[in-house]
Write an enzyme that holds these catalytic residues in place. Sequence first.
Site, mmCIF file in Angstrom:
data_model
loop_
_atom_site.group_PDB
_atom_site.id
_atom_site.type_symbol
_atom_site.label_atom_id
_atom_site.label_comp_id
_atom_site.label_asym_id
_atom_site.label_seq_id
_atom_site.Cartn_x
_atom_site.Cartn_y
_atom_site.Cartn_z
ATOM 1 N N GLY A 90 0.795 -1.171 0.084
ATOM 2 C CA GLY A 90 -0.044 -0.087 0.102
ATOM 3 C C GLY A 90 1.006 1.286 0.178
ATOM 4 C CB THR A 140 3.799 -0.512 7.859
ATOM 5 O OG1 THR A 140 2.501 -0.438 8.273
ATOM 6 C CG2 THR A 140 4.643 -0.364 8.968
ATOM 7 C CG ASP A 152 -1.190 0.384 9.938
ATOM 8 O OD1 ASP A 152 -1.723 1.389 9.458
ATOM 9 O OD2 ASP A 152 -1.655 -0.797 9.759
ATOM 10 N N GLY A 163 -4.691 1.848 10.837
ATOM 11 C CA GLY A 163 -4.255 0.933 11.983
ATOM 12 C C GLY A 163 -5.339 -0.102 11.979
ATOM 13 C CG MET A 209 -5.266 14.079 3.604
ATOM 14 S SD MET A 209 -6.061 15.038 4.439
ATOM 15 C CE MET A 209 -5.483 14.590 6.019
ATOM 16 C CB ILE A 210 -3.167 9.734 6.491
ATOM 17 C CG1 ILE A 210 -4.067 10.648 7.565
ATOM 18 C CG2 ILE A 210 -1.879 8.907 7.285
ATOM 19 C CD1 ILE A 210 -4.447 9.855 8.581
ATOM 20 N NE ARG A 211 -3.276 3.209 4.642
ATOM 21 C CZ ARG A 211 -4.582 2.961 4.982
ATOM 22 N NH1 ARG A 211 -5.529 3.797 4.660
ATOM 23 N NH2 ARG A 211 -4.494 2.329 6.277
#
Length: 392
Positions: free
Chosen positions: A31, A149, A151, A195, A309-311
Amino acid sequence: GGEVEYLCAGPRERIAYHPKAVKAAIVTSGGLCPGMNNLIREIYTMLRTYGCDEVYGVRFGFRGFYKNDFPPIRLTDDFVDQVHHKGGSVLGASRHVTDTLATADAIERGGFTHIYFIGSDLAQVIASKLLVEIRRRKLKVALCGIPKTVDNDLAIVDKSFGGETAVENAIKAVKSARVEAKSAINGVGLVKVPGKRCGHVAVNTALGSQEVDFVLIPEARVELDGSQGLLQAVKDRLKQKGYCVIVVSEGAAMDAMPAVAKGAEVAGKGKKGKRAFPDVGEFLKRRITEHFTAAGGQINVKYIDPCSMIRTHPPVAKDNLDISHLAQSAVHAAFAGYSGVGIGNVNLHNVMIPLLDMVSSPKVKVDTEGHVWEEVLDLTGQPDFINVSRSS
């Protein structure tokens, strides 16, 4: 069970490859995560610093080695010049299962001598299988990775690159949710953050923003009903100050969803066999709304899902600094002849970690009996839902 030591990464006095004989490939897999383009650019730049002329970008994961639809592309100074200002991966990323033999065939046929991969746990598994095949064929290929990652649950390493950016952008969403909640009668700002199996982003977002009333994470069981459940706690908080903000990890409260509790998530698995996660944000919004409406009360739930948006956001300065050091360390490792290693920060030093160690180590979860979770409970004042019985 004893202590494990890893070699420090960095330049060596002697190198195992002549720079002009190196044909390098960079792969992004899994991802999206903040900083992938920065890594591509920094690896390319360091290879050019060594004097390497041939650097290729492999498109859409390891399959790009052998799929004719999207062959590797030659990277140039112009190509990488501005990519660090963009989110995502300019090479594309993929979670598809890879044909190890076809990948090794393409590497051998193409004459690649350095393979740099940027990827999650699946990429590390793919790379470890590829490493076995490369060694079986006795190919003089250095395979080095930079695990990632969003997370921030990687084993062994102190933290994953992109983690700072993830929290910074999650905090922006929390601030918006708080404004929405304060501007409504009985307003509830509900923010979902990355998460699926761990709550590090949620925990750090709460501690970093200082504006969260409830934090729900996969490691802590969430009870909704009863005098000590979440719904009653929300009601009490609204009575106390008129609004509240909830931060929930993607994989939190799964056992509170009837369908998931019965194992229906198995039927939702895709071709890759990965567990399908229902939208916990939509579920909580519906349950909170139904609970207050049934009691004749007024409620306004504002749900914000900033996960994409965060990724896809470019990294903040701190992440960018870490990325530069990781990329340089990966190229130094490959030129020194090291292969089958991942570069990560351990005890504030960049080190070379065998892929087997990374693949076999469990994910790092939030310790619900540790001091960080205690800080969250103290900050939010929320009940410790993990200790609430279903009979309450």
